[in-house]
Write a protein that holds these residues in place. Structure first.
Motif, PDB file in Angstrom:
ATOM      1  N   LYS A 171      42.915  14.666 -46.739  1.00 27.63           N
ATOM      2  CA  LYS A 171      43.860  14.053 -47.693  1.00 27.63           C
ATOM      3  C   LYS A 171      45.248  13.810 -47.100  1.00 27.63           C
ATOM      4  CE  LYS A 171      40.472  14.294 -50.487  1.00 27.63           C
ATOM      5  NZ  LYS A 171      39.590  13.102 -50.578  1.00 27.63           N
ATOM      6  N   ARG A 172      45.251  13.277 -45.898  1.00 28.11           N
ATOM      7  CA  ARG A 172      46.515  12.878 -45.287  1.00 28.11           C
ATOM      8  C   ARG A 172      46.265  11.719 -44.337  1.00 28.11           C
ATOM      9  NH1 ARG A 172      47.311  13.921 -39.952  1.00 28.11           N
ATOM     10  NH2 ARG A 172      46.277  15.693 -38.934  1.00 28.11           N
ATOM     11  N   PRO A 173      47.290  10.908 -44.117  1.00 21.25           N
ATOM     12  CA  PRO A 173      47.135   9.856 -43.107  1.00 21.25           C
ATOM     13  C   PRO A 173      47.146  10.463 -41.715  1.00 21.25           C
ATOM     14  CG  PRO A 173      49.384   9.909 -43.899  1.00 21.25           C
ATOM     15  CD  PRO A 173      48.618  10.880 -44.752  1.00 21.25           C
ATOM     16  N   GLY A 174      46.525   9.776 -40.778  1.00 20.53           N
ATOM     17  CA  GLY A 174      46.639  10.197 -39.396  1.00 20.53           C
ATOM     18  C   GLY A 174      48.027   9.882 -38.872  1.00 20.53           C
ATOM     19  N   THR A 175      48.388  10.518 -37.769  1.00 19.66           N
ATOM     20  CA  THR A 175      49.684  10.265 -37.144  1.00 19.66           C
ATOM     21  C   THR A 175      49.456   9.818 -35.706  1.00 19.66           C
ATOM     22  OG1 THR A 175      49.970  12.505 -36.263  1.00 19.66           O
ATOM     23  CG2 THR A 175      50.689  12.107 -38.545  1.00 19.66           C
ATOM     24  N   VAL A 176      50.461   9.175 -35.148  1.00 23.31           N
ATOM     25  CA  VAL A 176      50.346   8.764 -33.746  1.00 23.31           C
ATOM     26  C   VAL A 176      50.205   9.984 -32.842  1.00 23.31           C
ATOM     27  CG1 VAL A 176      51.533   6.565 -34.053  1.00 23.31           C
ATOM     28  CG2 VAL A 176      52.879   8.628 -33.537  1.00 23.31           C
ATOM     29  N   GLU A 177      50.771  11.102 -33.260  1.00 23.00           N
ATOM     30  CA  GLU A 177      50.644  12.328 -32.475  1.00 23.00           C
ATOM     31  C   GLU A 177      49.211  12.844 -32.465  1.00 23.00           C
ATOM     32  OE1 GLU A 177      54.745  11.567 -33.365  1.00 23.00           O
ATOM     33  OE2 GLU A 177      53.071  11.853 -34.769  1.00 23.00           O
ATOM     34  N   ASP A 178      48.467  12.643 -33.575  1.00 20.94           N
ATOM     35  CA  ASP A 178      47.055  13.026 -33.594  1.00 20.94           C
ATOM     36  C   ASP A 178      46.289  12.329 -32.472  1.00 20.94           C
ATOM     37  OD1 ASP A 178      47.108  14.718 -35.864  1.00 20.94           O
ATOM     38  OD2 ASP A 178      46.942  12.997 -37.215  1.00 20.94           O
ATOM     39  N   ILE A 179      46.546  11.049 -32.317  1.00 18.17           N
ATOM     40  CA  ILE A 179      45.846  10.291 -31.282  1.00 18.17           C
ATOM     41  C   ILE A 179      46.344  10.681 -29.897  1.00 18.17           C
ATOM     42  CG2 ILE A 179      45.205   8.001 -30.486  1.00 18.17           C
ATOM     43  CD1 ILE A 179      44.165   8.772 -33.280  1.00 18.17           C
ATOM     44  N   ALA A 180      47.641  10.868 -29.763  1.00 16.53           N
ATOM     45  CA  ALA A 180      48.204  11.249 -28.461  1.00 16.53           C
ATOM     46  C   ALA A 180      47.635  12.581 -27.982  1.00 16.53           C
ATOM     47  CB  ALA A 180      49.725  11.317 -28.550  1.00 16.53           C
ATOM     48  N   GLU A 181      47.492  13.526 -28.884  1.00 13.32           N
ATOM     49  CA  GLU A 181      46.928  14.826 -28.510  1.00 13.32           C
ATOM     50  C   GLU A 181      45.479  14.684 -28.052  1.00 13.32           C
ATOM     51  OE1 GLU A 181      48.252  17.725 -28.178  1.00 13.32           O
ATOM     52  OE2 GLU A 181      50.181  17.583 -29.222  1.00 13.32           O
ATOM     53  N   THR A 182      44.719  13.817 -28.719  1.00 15.05           N
ATOM     54  CA  THR A 182      43.325  13.609 -28.332  1.00 15.05           C
ATOM     55  C   THR A 182      43.235  12.938 -26.973  1.00 15.05           C
ATOM     56  OG1 THR A 182      42.776  13.361 -30.688  1.00 15.05           O
ATOM     57  CG2 THR A 182      41.104  12.708 -29.108  1.00 15.05           C
ATOM     58  N   VAL A 183      44.094  11.950 -26.735  1.00  9.32           N
ATOM     59  CA  VAL A 183      44.142  11.311 -25.420  1.00  9.32           C
ATOM     60  C   VAL A 183      44.455  12.342 -24.345  1.00  9.32           C
ATOM     61  CG1 VAL A 183      45.410   9.681 -23.967  1.00  9.32           C
ATOM     62  CG2 VAL A 183      44.785   9.036 -26.295  1.00  9.32           C
ATOM     63  N   HIS A 184      45.442  13.171 -24.602  1.00 12.20           N
ATOM     64  CA  HIS A 184      45.859  14.172 -23.626  1.00 12.20           C
ATOM     65  C   HIS A 184      44.714  15.122 -23.305  1.00 12.20           C
ATOM     66  CE1 HIS A 184      48.459  17.457 -21.972  1.00 12.20           C
ATOM     67  NE2 HIS A 184      49.137  16.414 -21.521  1.00 12.20           N
ATOM     68  N   PHE A 185      43.958  15.510 -24.314  1.00  9.29           N
ATOM     69  CA  PHE A 185      42.805  16.384 -24.076  1.00  9.29           C
ATOM     70  C   PHE A 185      41.743  15.689 -23.230  1.00  9.29           C
ATOM     71  CE2 PHE A 185      38.428  17.333 -25.531  1.00  9.29           C
ATOM     72  CZ  PHE A 185      38.274  18.554 -24.881  1.00  9.29           C
ATOM     73  N   LEU A 186      41.423  14.445 -23.554  1.00  8.41           N
ATOM     74  CA  LEU A 186      40.389  13.731 -22.807  1.00  8.41           C
ATOM     75  C   LEU A 186      40.766  13.531 -21.341  1.00  8.41           C
ATOM     76  CD1 LEU A 186      39.224  11.023 -25.369  1.00  8.41           C
ATOM     77  CD2 LEU A 186      37.963  13.049 -24.593  1.00  8.41           C
ATOM     78  N   ALA A 187      42.060  13.579 -21.047  1.00 11.72           N
ATOM     79  CA  ALA A 187      42.521  13.451 -19.667  1.00 11.72           C
ATOM     80  C   ALA A 187      42.708  14.801 -18.991  1.00 11.72           C
ATOM     81  CB  ALA A 187      43.843  12.674 -19.633  1.00 11.72           C
ATOM     82  N   SER A 188      42.304  15.871 -19.663  1.00 17.95           N
ATOM     83  CA  SER A 188      42.522  17.220 -19.148  1.00 17.95           C
ATOM     84  C   SER A 188      41.283  17.749 -18.432  1.00 17.95           C
ATOM     85  CB  SER A 188      42.885  18.163 -20.295  1.00 17.95           C
ATOM     86  OG  SER A 188      41.722  18.444 -21.081  1.00 17.95           O
ATOM     87  N   PRO A 189      41.433  18.803 -17.644  1.00 16.21           N
ATOM     88  CA  PRO A 189      40.277  19.405 -16.970  1.00 16.21           C
ATOM     89  C   PRO A 189      39.204  19.886 -17.947  1.00 16.21           C
ATOM     90  CG  PRO A 189      42.315  20.181 -15.964  1.00 16.21           C
ATOM     91  CD  PRO A 189      42.704  19.417 -17.197  1.00 16.21           C
ATOM     92  N   GLY A 190      39.596  20.242 -19.158  1.00 22.10           N
ATOM     93  CA  GLY A 190      38.634  20.731 -20.135  1.00 22.10           C
ATOM     94  C   GLY A 190      37.699  19.678 -20.696  1.00 22.10           C
ATOM     95  N   ALA A 191      37.944  18.403 -20.361  1.00 25.26           N
ATOM     96  CA  ALA A 191      37.122  17.319 -20.908  1.00 25.26           C
ATOM     97  C   ALA A 191      36.329  16.588 -19.826  1.00 25.26           C
ATOM     98  CB  ALA A 191      38.010  16.329 -21.648  1.00 25.26           C
ATOM     99  N   ARG A 192      36.132  17.210 -18.682  1.00 27.42           N
ATOM    100  CA  ARG A 192      35.484  16.515 -17.573  1.00 27.42           C
ATOM    101  C   ARG A 192      34.010  16.219 -17.835  1.00 27.42           C
ATOM    102  NH1 ARG A 192      38.630  13.586 -15.968  1.00 27.42           N
ATOM    103  NH2 ARG A 192      37.092  13.011 -14.400  1.00 27.42           N
TER     104      ARG A 192
END
Length: 238
Positions: free
Chosen positions: A200-221
């Motif tokens: 029950k809330r809109p997404g934020t640009v930070e939500d997407i930025a955090e996901t991008v950052h994770f996908l570029a991290s060692p934990g997402a290889r």
């Protein structure tokens, strides 16, 4: 270790938030945009390198690629909902123009940029493209372009995977803090978009930025070839 990150469409909305997230660390960040004044101002504010580049222009994209020896993270954030052409013309020509504009901005921009930068990617690099919930339902020409983006990503991942390079799409739901609707989002439509989420809330640009950052991290290889839906449950998969 310092990394080099390129964010297309990095002057506003999701692209800017992604660039800002990477700029917080030990990263050399490059952003692109089509307007020189906006690119210069945003780059200065973020402490990034700004490059004027229309990601739908092969010549400009080739010149952009020439700036890099290696690239660790490529974020294809350029895109959006094209403005209808002024004036009225034959119906079929108008339909063709609409579809061509959406395909150029939301699919071909990522294809051209990734193809140009592909020789600069190395083992451990990541390609992340911004998709949309519109690919799943009633998205018209915009949704079709974003659906094609996801299909292309699956093929790209198969090509890049043996080189140790991951490639994923983030399908964003409704995100506040962008100019996607260009001021045309009515109150009732806004309420409906929020109501269909589970949280029950809109997404934020930070939500997407955090996901991008994770996908570029060692934990997402070991995550590649995927479309990750970031929409608060408005569209679910199993």
């Amino acid at each position: 270790m310092s990394r080099t990150v390129l964010v297309t469409g990095g002057t506003s909305g999701i692209g800017r938030a992604v660039a800002a997230k990477f700029a917080d660390g030990h990263t050399e960040v490059f952003i692109t945009g089509r307007r020189p004044d906006t690119v210069e101002r945003t780059a200065k504010e973020l402490g990034a390198h700004g490059v004027v580049c229309d990601a739908t222009d092969p010549g400009r994209v080739a010149a952009l690629a020439d700036r890099f020896e290696t690239l660790d993270v490529l974020v294809n954030a350029a895109g959006g909902l094209p403005q209808p052409a002024a004036g009225e013309g034959p119906e079929l020509e108008a339909v063709l123009a609409e579809w061509q504009a959406n395909l150029a901005q939301n699919l071909l921009s990522a294809v051209l940029t990734t193809t140009a930068l592909r020789p600069r990617l190395t083992s451990g690099s990541s390609v992340i493209s911004i998709g949309s919930i519109g690919a799943e339902r009633r998205g018209g020409s915009y949704g079709a372009a974003k659906a094609a983006l996801a299909a292309w990503n699956a093929s790209l991942s198969g090509e890049l995977g043996p080189q140790g390079i991951t490639s994923n799409v983030i399908a964003a739901g409704y995100i506040s803090g962008t100019n996607f609707f260009q001021g045309g989002l009515a109150d009732d439509r806004y309420r409906a978009l929020v109501e269909e989420t589970h949280n029950k809330r809109p997404g934020t640009v930070e939500d997407i930025a955090e996901t991008v950052h994770f996908l570029a991290s060692p934990g997402a290889r070991h995550i590649t070839g995927q479309t990750l839906h970031v929409n608060g449950g408005a569209f679910t998969t199993r």
